[in-house]
Design a protein around this motif. Sequence first.
Motif, PDB file in Angstrom:
ATOM      1  N   THR A   1     -17.165  -2.765   8.722  1.00 19.34           N
ATOM      2  CA  THR A   1     -17.040  -4.195   9.341  1.00 19.34           C
ATOM      3  C   THR A   1     -16.055  -4.835   8.292  1.00 19.34           C
ATOM      4  O   THR A   1     -15.650  -6.008   8.955  1.00 19.34           O
ATOM      5  CB  THR A   1     -18.317  -4.615   9.578  1.00 19.34           C
ATOM      6  OG1 THR A   1     -19.100  -4.788   8.191  1.00 19.34           O
ATOM      7  CG2 THR A   1     -19.246  -3.774  10.586  1.00 19.34           C
ATOM      8  N   ASP A   2     -16.070  -4.678   7.289  1.00 16.03           N
ATOM      9  CA  ASP A   2     -15.099  -5.060   6.343  1.00 16.03           C
ATOM     10  C   ASP A   2     -13.488  -4.854   6.496  1.00 16.03           C
ATOM     11  O   ASP A   2     -13.278  -3.748   6.561  1.00 16.03           O
ATOM     12  CB  ASP A   2     -15.281  -4.732   4.756  1.00 16.03           C
ATOM     13  CG  ASP A   2     -14.637  -5.780   3.776  1.00 16.03           C
ATOM     14  OD1 ASP A   2     -13.575  -6.350   4.295  1.00 16.03           O
ATOM     15  OD2 ASP A   2     -14.900  -5.661   2.668  1.00 16.03           O
ATOM     16  N   PRO A   3     -12.671  -6.037   6.995  1.00 16.93           N
ATOM     17  CA  PRO A   3     -11.324  -5.414   7.305  1.00 16.93           C
ATOM     18  C   PRO A   3     -10.629  -4.864   6.069  1.00 16.93           C
ATOM     19  O   PRO A   3      -9.704  -3.899   6.350  1.00 16.93           O
ATOM     20  CB  PRO A   3     -10.735  -6.833   7.600  1.00 16.93           C
ATOM     21  CG  PRO A   3     -11.768  -7.659   8.112  1.00 16.93           C
ATOM     22  CD  PRO A   3     -13.113  -7.350   7.152  1.00 16.93           C
ATOM     23  N   ALA A   4     -11.108  -5.348   4.959  1.00 13.28           N
ATOM     24  CA  ALA A   4     -10.225  -4.667   3.616  1.00 13.28           C
ATOM     25  C   ALA A   4     -10.381  -2.947   3.585  1.00 13.28           C
ATOM     26  O   ALA A   4      -9.667  -2.301   3.371  1.00 13.28           O
ATOM     27  CB  ALA A   4     -10.715  -5.282   2.492  1.00 13.28           C
ATOM     28  N   VAL A   5     -11.869  -2.694   3.952  1.00 14.11           N
ATOM     29  CA  VAL A   5     -12.016  -1.468   3.762  1.00 14.11           C
ATOM     30  C   VAL A   5     -11.437  -0.566   4.961  1.00 14.11           C
ATOM     31  O   VAL A   5     -10.911   0.576   4.679  1.00 14.11           O
ATOM     32  CB  VAL A   5     -13.609  -1.283   4.026  1.00 14.11           C
ATOM     33  CG1 VAL A   5     -13.886   0.123   4.183  1.00 14.11           C
ATOM     34  CG2 VAL A   5     -14.402  -1.753   2.882  1.00 14.11           C
ATOM     35  N   ARG A   6     -11.259  -1.275   6.127  1.00 16.99           N
ATOM     36  CA  ARG A   6     -10.543  -0.590   7.081  1.00 16.99           C
ATOM     37  C   ARG A   6      -9.386  -0.288   6.859  1.00 16.99           C
ATOM     38  O   ARG A   6      -8.521   0.786   7.066  1.00 16.99           O
ATOM     39  CB  ARG A   6     -10.691  -1.195   8.430  1.00 16.99           C
ATOM     40  CG  ARG A   6     -12.147  -1.484   9.024  1.00 16.99           C
ATOM     41  CD  ARG A   6     -12.190  -1.668  10.633  1.00 16.99           C
ATOM     42  NE  ARG A   6     -11.352  -2.996  10.853  1.00 16.99           N
ATOM     43  CZ  ARG A   6     -12.096  -3.966  10.830  1.00 16.99           C
ATOM     44  NH1 ARG A   6     -13.231  -4.275  10.685  1.00 16.99           N
ATOM     45  NH2 ARG A   6     -11.397  -5.196  11.295  1.00 16.99           N
ATOM     46  N   GLU A   7      -8.215  -1.390   6.127  1.00 15.22           N
ATOM     47  CA  GLU A   7      -7.238  -1.042   5.729  1.00 15.22           C
ATOM     48  C   GLU A   7      -7.022   0.085   4.921  1.00 15.22           C
ATOM     49  O   GLU A   7      -6.124   0.796   4.997  1.00 15.22           O
ATOM     50  CB  GLU A   7      -6.853  -2.456   5.160  1.00 15.22           C
ATOM     51  CG  GLU A   7      -5.409  -2.532   4.838  1.00 15.22           C
ATOM     52  CD  GLU A   7      -4.831  -3.946   4.031  1.00 15.22           C
ATOM     53  OE1 GLU A   7      -3.845  -3.784   3.426  1.00 15.22           O
ATOM     54  OE2 GLU A   7      -5.615  -4.836   4.141  1.00 15.22           O
ATOM     55  N   VAL A   8      -7.872   0.274   3.968  1.00 16.86           N
ATOM     56  CA  VAL A   8      -7.897   1.513   2.928  1.00 16.86           C
ATOM     57  C   VAL A   8      -8.000   2.665   3.963  1.00 16.86           C
ATOM     58  O   VAL A   8      -6.853   3.358   3.584  1.00 16.86           O
ATOM     59  CB  VAL A   8      -8.867   1.294   1.877  1.00 16.86           C
ATOM     60  CG1 VAL A   8      -8.888   2.517   0.859  1.00 16.86           C
ATOM     61  CG2 VAL A   8      -8.521   0.118   0.964  1.00 16.86           C
ATOM     62  N   LEU A   9      -8.794   2.636   4.472  1.00 15.37           N
ATOM     63  CA  LEU A   9      -9.020   4.035   5.336  1.00 15.37           C
ATOM     64  C   LEU A   9      -7.936   4.318   6.196  1.00 15.37           C
ATOM     65  O   LEU A   9      -7.604   5.519   6.474  1.00 15.37           O
ATOM     66  CB  LEU A   9     -10.403   3.895   6.456  1.00 15.37           C
ATOM     67  CG  LEU A   9     -11.609   3.662   5.571  1.00 15.37           C
ATOM     68  CD1 LEU A   9     -12.905   3.440   6.450  1.00 15.37           C
ATOM     69  CD2 LEU A   9     -11.912   4.788   4.525  1.00 15.37           C
ATOM     70  N   ASP A  10      -7.363   3.219   7.000  1.00 14.02           N
ATOM     71  CA  ASP A  10      -6.136   3.546   7.695  1.00 14.02           C
ATOM     72  C   ASP A  10      -4.795   3.849   6.949  1.00 14.02           C
ATOM     73  O   ASP A  10      -4.235   4.849   7.471  1.00 14.02           O
ATOM     74  CB  ASP A  10      -5.825   1.956   8.433  1.00 14.02           C
ATOM     75  CG  ASP A  10      -6.870   1.669   9.546  1.00 14.02           C
ATOM     76  OD1 ASP A  10      -7.553   2.619   9.928  1.00 14.02           O
ATOM     77  OD2 ASP A  10      -6.697   0.445   9.753  1.00 14.02           O
ATOM     78  N   ASP A  11      -4.748   3.342   5.615  1.00 15.09           N
ATOM     79  CA  ASP A  11      -3.684   3.976   4.879  1.00 15.09           C
ATOM     80  C   ASP A  11      -3.787   5.538   4.605  1.00 15.09           C
ATOM     81  O   ASP A  11      -2.908   6.291   4.482  1.00 15.09           O
ATOM     82  CB  ASP A  11      -3.879   3.132   3.636  1.00 15.09           C
ATOM     83  CG  ASP A  11      -2.633   3.682   2.678  1.00 15.09           C
ATOM     84  OD1 ASP A  11      -1.454   3.639   3.035  1.00 15.09           O
ATOM     85  OD2 ASP A  11      -2.931   4.140   1.507  1.00 15.09           O
TER      86      ASP A  11
END
Length: 287
Positions: free
Chosen positions: A260-270
């Motif tokens: 739910t944290d956009p910053a976490v999703r950004e790392v996972l997407d990378d």
Amino acid sequence: MRAEDYGILNQDVIFPQSGRIACQGIAGANSQVAAQRMFPYGKQLFFKNFEGVVEAVKSGLADFGVLPIENNIHGSVRTVYSLLQNGDVTIVRGERIHIHNDLLVKPGVRLEDITEIYSHEQAIGQCSHFLKSLGDKVRITPVLNTAIAAREVAGMPAGACAIANAVCAGLYGLENLDIDIQDSDNNYTRFVCIARQKAVYPGSNRISLMLSLPHQPGSLYHVLQGFAELNVDVIKLESVPIPGRDFEFLFYIDLTASVTDPAVREVLDDMEKTCPRYLYLGNYLEN
């Protein structure tokens, strides 16, 4: 991935209390104990092996499945991780169970009478010190499940016994000859609940991943650095050989974080873009 691709649910959605729940083994198995805790009003469906549990969920025969994934003494359940590699199911909940391994015998049997011990390979590994103390005269035989071991011993000659939980003693007419024979009283097994569709329920605080890394210096550091910058705790990091490949490894990674944290999703997407193999297993609450 987009936020909705992670399966994030509205904050007013609660984890279900009932449904058709697939478990490996028979009545009395630790998987059933975990399933009853997760789904107090659920109906358990028993299957011979872990593959049967996964197939039941994939086919829609069961709404959810419960599988052991890791023991703090004997380590990861590699068979379960292998089944999760296909990405056909996702983890939606976790439950940690305190495991008590007892020595179950037919009424009247003494320790010196024992010639054979039956149990699941995980339980056997958890009780290695006790088993070594018995010497070479006792044969150790792995079976599919601790509860199955107890049921089979109930119909065997007196020299056979089982390592299982105390519930199985009452279910199958056995006695507890010795209790808590595991190597450590701090003996816990993590069970996960799997489903067909991704679902991140409110309160989910653990992310499980499976990935391989590029063959270049600093690749693991780059992954861990991204989590460190977000103050995310990596609570599991395990490498396992990839069958058929020369010294190539998969990594099992668990984090205390939420998608739910956009910053976490950004790392996972990378990570999904840069890792040769990447699988998001789920974001879930573990009790």
